[in-house]
Enzyme design. Structure first.
Site, PDB file in Angstrom:
ATOM      1  N   LYS A 198       3.697 -15.301   2.522  1.00 37.09           N
ATOM      2  CA  LYS A 198       3.573 -16.061   1.271  1.00 37.09           C
ATOM      3  C   LYS A 198       4.993 -16.402   0.823  1.00 37.09           C
ATOM      4  CE  LYS A 198       0.962 -17.614  -2.132  1.00 37.09           C
ATOM      5  NZ  LYS A 198       0.134 -18.818  -1.946  1.00 37.09           N
ATOM      6  N   ASP A 200      -2.751 -18.124   2.336  1.00 35.22           N
ATOM      7  CA  ASP A 200      -3.943 -18.792   1.786  1.00 35.22           C
ATOM      8  C   ASP A 200      -4.450 -19.853   2.766  1.00 35.22           C
ATOM      9  OD1 ASP A 200      -1.469 -19.829   1.167  1.00 35.22           O
ATOM     10  OD2 ASP A 200      -1.967 -20.470  -0.859  1.00 35.22           O
ATOM     11  N   ASP A 204      -4.903  -6.639   6.358  1.00 33.25           N
ATOM     12  CA  ASP A 204      -6.127  -5.933   5.989  1.00 33.25           C
ATOM     13  C   ASP A 204      -7.240  -6.950   5.717  1.00 33.25           C
ATOM     14  OD1 ASP A 204      -7.918  -4.069   5.122  1.00 33.25           O
ATOM     15  OD2 ASP A 204      -6.864  -3.539   3.284  1.00 33.25           O
ATOM     16  N   TYR A 258       0.813  -1.214   0.000  1.00 35.49           N
ATOM     17  CA  TYR A 258       0.000   0.000   0.000  1.00 35.49           C
ATOM     18  C   TYR A 258       0.850   1.269   0.000  1.00 35.49           C
ATOM     19  CZ  TYR A 258      -3.875  -3.109   1.356  1.00 35.49           C
ATOM     20  OH  TYR A 258      -4.802  -4.121   1.397  1.00 35.49           O
ATOM     21  N   ASP A 308     -10.397  -8.385   8.521  1.00 34.27           N
ATOM     22  CA  ASP A 308     -11.818  -8.281   8.170  1.00 34.27           C
ATOM     23  C   ASP A 308     -12.500  -9.646   8.222  1.00 34.27           C
ATOM     24  OD1 ASP A 308     -11.790  -5.595   7.913  1.00 34.27           O
ATOM     25  OD2 ASP A 308     -12.417  -5.534   5.813  1.00 34.27           O
TER      26      ASP A 308
END
Ligand code: NAD
Length: 363
Positions: free
Chosen positions: A195, A227, A251, A146, A255
């Site tokens: 990852k 994942d 992020d 980001y 959520d």
């Protein structure tokens, strides 16, 4: 002890829920002999109305000079409010970004707790949630994809967009330390999510996290691919204590974690940096649809105040007291409208605050 707290009520339900959190802090002060001094700071839509900008330099200074910051929420009805006719850098939420940046907050903590009393609101099956779960996502907040260089260009008529994922070892080390510190105050388990089978930044993440873990021999460190983690959160959320991860993964995972707790009105959060000064706020927004109606659930803000006691002031017993008081009130069946079920007793924002305050006592 005396603690100076910058209080930012903000917009919508912000003033109502912050008032209840202050009620709880005052009760803690009374019971344990602490003094909490409050300085009200303007931010968001109310600041735009009064000063023309969502966060003035003076307001930021007031926050910086405090021991910690308690925030309600900012923003209005995006479809109708005049605030959203302004350029993006002058809208209410820009104040929040400027505050986080100004306070140099790089660690975001979002607990995901399912209270047994609210199991009915969780979308997962009973056999998965058992008697509830309790973990926290520690997300890096100021680096990664980001914040890396980005561009969109056209080469021979082909549009190409590029985002860049960069982490240096210092950025990883400082957030990893927070995760281990938090684990030390909980069940002493850190699951670092990355990852690493694909990304270089993740491989560095793994190496540095392992290095940091050497300073915390009591904490068990495991690694998990993102994942797999997304699946494990819905398959077996009880396995987690602290999930440590980078900005974008955090992020998404935070959520997902908040979804399985069932109610947005129950979820606190904390943003932390290199000092004890933190920003504590509910995970939800300013709920303009119910503002001023004494309907808002103040529990997310009250639990954010509990996090302030724990992480900024090192008042572990006091924080536990607040959390226990919330659970007792839920156990007795009291509910605000967002968590109401047929057996519950409906109460308003202020009554919920009174009930929780009444349960706080030295045990
Ligand atoms: P929201 O979280 O404010 O509301 C979503 C829904 O949840 C609404 O129906 C609302 O009534 C309900 N709700 C939220 N908090 C509640 C509570 N404590 N008790 C009971 N019900 C509650 O999200 P939104 O409607 O998308 O956004 C409203 C405004 O808040 C927007 O201006 C948005 O930009 C802003 N916002 C601010 C923050 C922040 O200050 N950190 C975060 C998210 C959204």
């Amino acid at each position: 002890m005396i603690y100076n707290i910058a209080v930012i009520p903000g917009d919508g339900i912000g003033p109502e829920i912050v008032r209840e959190a202050m009620k709880i802090l005052d009760k803690i002060g009374e019971v344990y002999g602490h003094q909490f001094n409050y300085t009200e700071v303007l931010m968001g839509g109310i600041s735009i109305d009064k000063t023309g900008v969502p966060l003035t330099d003076e307001a930021l200074e007031q926050a910086k000079n405090s021991d910690s910051v308690l925030l309600g929420a900012v923003g209005g009805d995006v479809g109708n409010s005049n605030w959203y006719q302004l350029p993006p850098n002058l809208r209410p939420e820009a104040g929040l970004l400027a505050l986080r940046k100004g306070l140099e907050l790089f660690a975001n903590l979002r607990p995901a707790v399912l209270y047994p009393e609210l199991k009915g609101a969780c979308p997962l099956k009973d056999e998965i949630v058992g008697e509830g779960f309790d973990f926290v996502v520690v997300r890096e907040l100021t680096g990664g994809l980001y914040f890396g260089p980005r561009k969109t260009e056209s080469q021979n008529g082909l549009r190409i967009a590029t985002d860049t994922l960069i982490y240096d070892e210092n950025e990883i080390r400082r957030i990893a330390k927070w995760a281990f510190e938090i684990a030390m105050k909980r069940s002493k388990k850190v699951c670092s999510v990355d990852k690493a089978n694909v990304l270089d930044s993740s491989r560095l993440w793994r190496q540095v996290t392992k290095e940091v873990s050497k300073d915390y021999p009591e904490v068990e460190l495991t690694d998990m691919l993102v994942d797999n983690c997304a699946m494990q959160i819905v398959k077996d959320p009880r396995q987690f204590d602290v999930i440590l991860t980078e900005n974008m993964f955090g992020d998404i995972l935070s959520d997902e974690a908040s979804m399985i707790t069932g109610s947005i009105g129950m979820l606190p959060s904390a943003s932390l940096g290199n000092t004890k000064l933190g920003l504590y706020e509910p995970s939800h927004g300013s709920a303009p649809d119910i503002a001023g109606q004494n309907k808002a659930n103040p529990i997310a803000t009250i639990l954010s105040a509990a996090m302030m006691l724990r992480y900024s002031f090192d008042l572990e017993e006091e924080a536990n007291q607040v959390e226990a008081a919330v659970q007792t009130v839920l156990n007795k069946g009291y509910r605000t409208i967002d968590i109401m079920s047929h057996q519950g007793r409906l109460v308003g924002t202020d009554e919920m605050g009174d009930l929780i305050a009444a349960e706080i006592r030295r045990r």
